[in-house]
Design an enzyme around this catalytic site. Structure first.
Site, mmCIF file in Angstrom:
data_model
loop_
_atom_site.group_PDB
_atom_site.id
_atom_site.type_symbol
_atom_site.label_atom_id
_atom_site.label_comp_id
_atom_site.label_asym_id
_atom_site.label_seq_id
_atom_site.Cartn_x
_atom_site.Cartn_y
_atom_site.Cartn_z
ATOM 1 N N LYS A 139 0.854 -1.199 0.000
ATOM 2 C CA LYS A 139 0.000 0.000 0.000
ATOM 3 C C LYS A 139 0.882 1.238 0.000
ATOM 4 O O LYS A 139 1.891 1.297 0.729
ATOM 5 C CB LYS A 139 -0.893 -0.030 1.239
ATOM 6 N N SER A 187 -9.720 -0.554 7.234
ATOM 7 C CA SER A 187 -9.174 -0.323 5.893
ATOM 8 C C SER A 187 -8.507 -1.528 5.252
ATOM 9 O O SER A 187 -8.135 -1.477 4.079
ATOM 10 C CB SER A 187 -8.183 0.847 5.926
ATOM 11 N N SER A 234 -9.373 1.898 3.076
ATOM 12 C CA SER A 234 -8.533 2.628 2.131
ATOM 13 C C SER A 234 -7.545 1.742 1.373
ATOM 14 O O SER A 234 -6.909 2.182 0.414
ATOM 15 C CB SER A 234 -7.746 3.709 2.887
#
Length: 466
Positions: free
Chosen positions: A74, A173, A149
């Site tokens: 990420k 997330s 996210s």
């Protein structure tokens, strides 16, 4: 147990293909993907590392289990010399000066990073639409959001672009996009994995965690990343979780679920029906199921966002274009700060920064922020009480299925409420895993603090049952 890591390891050792070919094939898939899951490719680093793995195998040396295994990161994690943008205009040209502890442990184990993955800017969002690289599309239906996210990380695993990916979970997330894309995603106990080198969102709930296609792969990656880190004083030394441990499910006698989650008017009727059907299957195996009382979803969401916004306002105050970020000059220093932050932060980030500064300001902090801290303590106490009665708490991951791309941007409140079933476990700092079974967006398995092994045990049981 199913495991892509074990399978690829055996294939590399048997010379069914080279590590270079494995890596190049995955890079080609990432280059041609149409899901907006990629921020930047790490092709030069990846191919150099693959060549070294091939050389070891050719010389007859043993390679480690993770050696040569391609993974994604990420884009909020530092990896020295690579772009770490947090999917933001402010840091779109920022290169990491060092490497995050969790990522370094994977590199030390021989895993090969392929990609920095698209996400909501600074982790601010539940849909992976708040990003300069374009909304990440759901792996199952590209008209829908991927969740957030860590949307890019979940999609890359779901589409087999990466064997596993490292996401970040503050209020759901990892778990929510894992549920939206039908993969496994773990938020470990807070402090089990070092946060050093991850861009902080809300420091009291930020967690590093893996996303993968099997429980065994989650276990392998979790073990490698876990442990005490002198650079993160919230970390602690944890025992490795063995394969044999998670195969033994005999000690799980009682599970609970929050009655108000299931009786809420907000839950989709099919998710509710599927969840209750899963409960019946569990009862059929002789496990006692108990209804538990918990805080209302609105209270959980309000408490979480009050604290998370306060912490992000503090954490992002350093980003003013002076030491970090794309600076936009104004007429004076104050104007420079104002313009730089106004132009470079996304609308959602600005919403959270303004909200955080509001709840921390004089006249509001006692009424709002301190009340939020008090509620968090009550939530933790409630969990301690519940785990004296049950071994595991099971819940839907989300009250609804993924919305269409664009809907969340038009209705931020609806986006916040999509976290209604995940944020409580974050506030309690509990180990929680999404398993892609039981409902359209999966089931969420939680245990008491430091009982990550128990979560994986029950996940293994459910994986075979449902």
């Amino acid at each position: 147990m199913e495991s892509q890591i074990h399978k690829i390891h055996q294939q590399l050792m048997a010379k069914e293909f080279t590590c270079t070919k494995l890596v190049q094939d995955r890079l080609d898939l990432l280059k041609s993907n149409t899901y907006n899951s990629v921020n930047s490719l790490l092709d030069k680093i990846a191919l150099e590392l693959a060549t070294k793995v091939d050389a070891k195998i050719e010389s007859g040396q043993e390679i480690g289990l993770l050696e040569g295994i391609p993974f994604g990161i990420k884009d909020v994690y530092m990896l020295q010399g690579t772009y770490t943008t947090a999917s933001s205009d402010l840091l779109k040209n920022y290169k990491s000066a060092y490497t995050a502890t969790a990522i370094q442990k994977l590199l030390d184990a021989g895993a090969i990073p392929l990609v920095k993955e698209n996400c909501d800017s600074f982790g601010h969002g539940s849909s992976s639409e708040n990003t300069i690289f374009g909304a990440v599309k759901n792996a199952i239906n590209s008209d829908l959001v991927s969740g957030g996210s860590s949307g890019g990380s979940a999609v890359n695993v779901a589409k087999d672009y990466t064997v596993f990916s490292i996401g970040g979970d503050t209020g759901g997330s990892i778990r929510q996009p894992a549920g939206y894309n039908n993969v496994f995603g773990l938020k470990p106990t807070y402090g089990r994995i070092s946060r050093f080198g991850i861009m902080a969102y809300a420091s009291s709930t930020d967690c590093v965690g893996p996303i993968a296609k099997s429980i065994e792969d989650i276990r392998i990656v979790l073990n490698v990343m876990s442990g005490k880190d002198i650079k993160d004083q919230t970390t602690y030394q944890s025992e490795k979780i063995s394969k044999e441990t998670i195969l033994n499910t005999d000690e799980i006698k009682t599970i609970g679920y929050f009655k108000n989650f299931i009786e809420s008017d907000a839950i989709d009727s099919q998710i509710k029906a599927d969840f209750l059907a899963s409960m019946e299957k569990i009862k059929g195996k002789g496990i006692e199921v108990k209804e538990l009382d918990f805080f209302e979803s609105d209270t959980l969401v309000s408490t979480y966002y009050t604290l998370a916004m306060a912490e992000t306002a503090s954490n992002l105050s350093r980003l003013d274009g002076t030491n970090y970020g794309s600076r936009i000059e104004g007429d004076n220093l104050k104007d420079t700060y104002s313009i730089t932050r106004s132009e470079n932060f996304s609308e959602e980030s600005k919403r959270r920064i303004v909200g955080g500064n509001q709840v921390l300001s004089q006249g509001f902090s006692d009424e709002i922020y301190l009340k939020g801290l008090n509620l968090r303590d009550q939530i933790s106490d409630n969990f301690e009480k519940d785990f004296k009665e049950v071994d595991i708490i099971l819940s839907p991951v989300t009250p609804n299925t993924p919305p269409k791309i664009g809907d969340s941007l038009n209705d931020p409140l609806a986006m916040y409420l999509s976290d209604a079933y995940t944020v409580g476990f974050s506030l309690g700092q509990l180990p929680t895993l999404t398993i892609p079974k039981g409902t359209a967006t999966g089931l969420q398995i939680s245990a008491s603090k430091n009982n990550d092994a128990l979560v994986l045990q029950f996940a293994n049981f459910l994986n075979d049952l449902i």
